[in-house]
Design an enzyme around this catalytic site. Structure first.
Site, short mmCIF file in Angstrom:
data_model
loop_
_atom_site.label_atom_id
_atom_site.label_comp_id
_atom_site.label_asym_id
_atom_site.label_seq_id
_atom_site.Cartn_x
_atom_site.Cartn_y
_atom_site.Cartn_z
N ASP A 13 11.45 1.35 -4.91
CA ASP A 13 10.03 0.71 -4.67
C ASP A 13 9.32 1.46 -3.48
OD1 ASP A 13 7.83 -1.49 -5.97
OD2 ASP A 13 7.71 -1.33 -3.73
N LYS A 72 2.18 2.92 -5.78
CA LYS A 72 1.11 2.13 -5.97
C LYS A 72 0.16 2.91 -5.53
CE LYS A 72 4.20 -1.54 -4.84
NZ LYS A 72 5.22 -0.71 -3.67
N HIS A 128 -2.11 -1.78 -5.95
CA HIS A 128 -1.39 -2.28 -4.75
C HIS A 128 -2.05 -3.67 -4.34
CE1 HIS A 128 1.00 -1.00 -1.43
NE2 HIS A 128 1.26 -2.48 -1.39
N TYR A 168 2.65 3.25 2.20
CA TYR A 168 3.92 3.14 2.93
C TYR A 168 4.10 4.46 3.83
CZ TYR A 168 5.32 -0.75 -0.23
OH TYR A 168 5.37 -1.79 -0.91
#
Ligand code: A2P
Length: 282
Positions: free
Chosen positions: A48, A78, A111, A53
């Site tokens: 994931d 996402k 997200h 990120y």
């Protein structure tokens, strides 16, 4: 669930491995490549990540070098908040695919919901993002689509569209089990995933959890991951420590008793991220 490769079936029939390897807060460097490769070595088949990120390139490198075929892996990413809307979501998806070096994604999520706190037309924004996701799904670029951090009132509008969300990824750990959202998702056939199943580590010293974990001769981390699974929730534990990555995969040789599940399920909130999808301003 008896092993990492056992699956939950999504509402479109697509299968998702029951524990995912979380990569939030793993930097975009060698540590990321090493951690993801280690996770695959330990048997995880579900990774994931997310554009925000900042580590999709390194996750992609790990996917390429991990020695397991692409089709045997389940990859989630996402679309970030700054890219909400139709055109912007389509463009964000292409960037994610380039960074991950993939030609299809298993799961793509919104997200965070656009909320009334920031936007008058929050519902319309979410629907426009969803329209782009639906289009990519129908074109076969993504195997399943869903949301993250959506509360029932954010989900309502999406439930009236042609393709309904298959997943909602929410913060979920002892003391924060979001019953209202989970009930809504269960009733509507939406699989719930747990981000920060260890409360980003804040669960680990809790006395109640330590005491229960000792009974089963497991760590609090293992207890928290198993707790998700026994509640029908798909956990996404994160670690960059090889021994912990392995430990977190070993959650199938014990079972939490009904009484202990009740005890953990009734714990009051004591720690978490503190993020609220209705008032977040990022
Ligand atoms: P690290 O990555 O340094 O190993 P969450 O999945 O809830 O976001 O929690 C992630 C945090 O918990 C990270 O700080 C991670 O540290 C730590 N962690 C993950 N697994 C374990 C474990 N088995 N024992 C102790 N700490 C862990």
């Amino acid at each position: 669930m008896n092993k990492l490769t056992d699956t939950f079936k999504l509402n479109n029939g697509y299968e998702i491995p029951c524990v995912g390897f979380g990569t939030w807060q793993i930097p975009n460097d060698e540590l990321c490549v090493g951690s993801v490769v280690k996770a695959v070595e330990c048997g995880y088949r579900h990774i994931d990540t997310a554009a925000v990120y900042g580590n999709e390139k390194r996750v992609g490198e790990a996917i390429k070098n991990c020695g397991v075929k692409r089709e045997e892996l389940f990859i989630t990413s996402k679309v970030w908040n700054s890219e909400r809307g139709y055109e912007t979501t389509l463009a964000a998806f292409e960037k994610t695919m380039n960074d991950l070096c993939l030609d299809y994604l298993d799961l793509y999520l919104i997200h965070w919901p656009a909320s009334a706190y920031r936007f008058k037309n929050w519902e319309e924004i979410n629907l426009n993002t969803w329209r782009a996701m639906t289009e990519l799904y129908k074109a076969g670029r993504i195997k399943a689509i869903g949301v993250s951090n959506f509360l029932p009132h954010h989900l309502d509008a999406l439930m009236k569209t042609e393709v309904k969300p298959m997943v909602n990824q929410i913060e979920y750990h002892p003391g924060q089990i979001q019953e209202h959202t989970v009930d809504y998702c269960n009733k509507n056939g939406i699989t719930v995933e747990a981000w920060s199943p260890l409360g980003t580590g804040k669960m680990l010293k809790n006395e109640v959890l330590v005491k229960i974990s000792e009974k089963y001769n497991v760590s609090v981390a293992q207890l928290c991951i198993r707790f998700c699974l026994q509640n029908g929730i798909l956990p996404l534990p994160k670690s960059v420590t090889p021994s912990r990555i392995k430990e977190n995969a070993d959650v199938f040789s014990f079972e939490i008793s009904k009484e202990d599940m009740v005890k953990i399920n009734s714990m009051e909130y004591f720690a978490g991220s503190g993020l609220d999808p209705d008032t977040e301003d990022f």
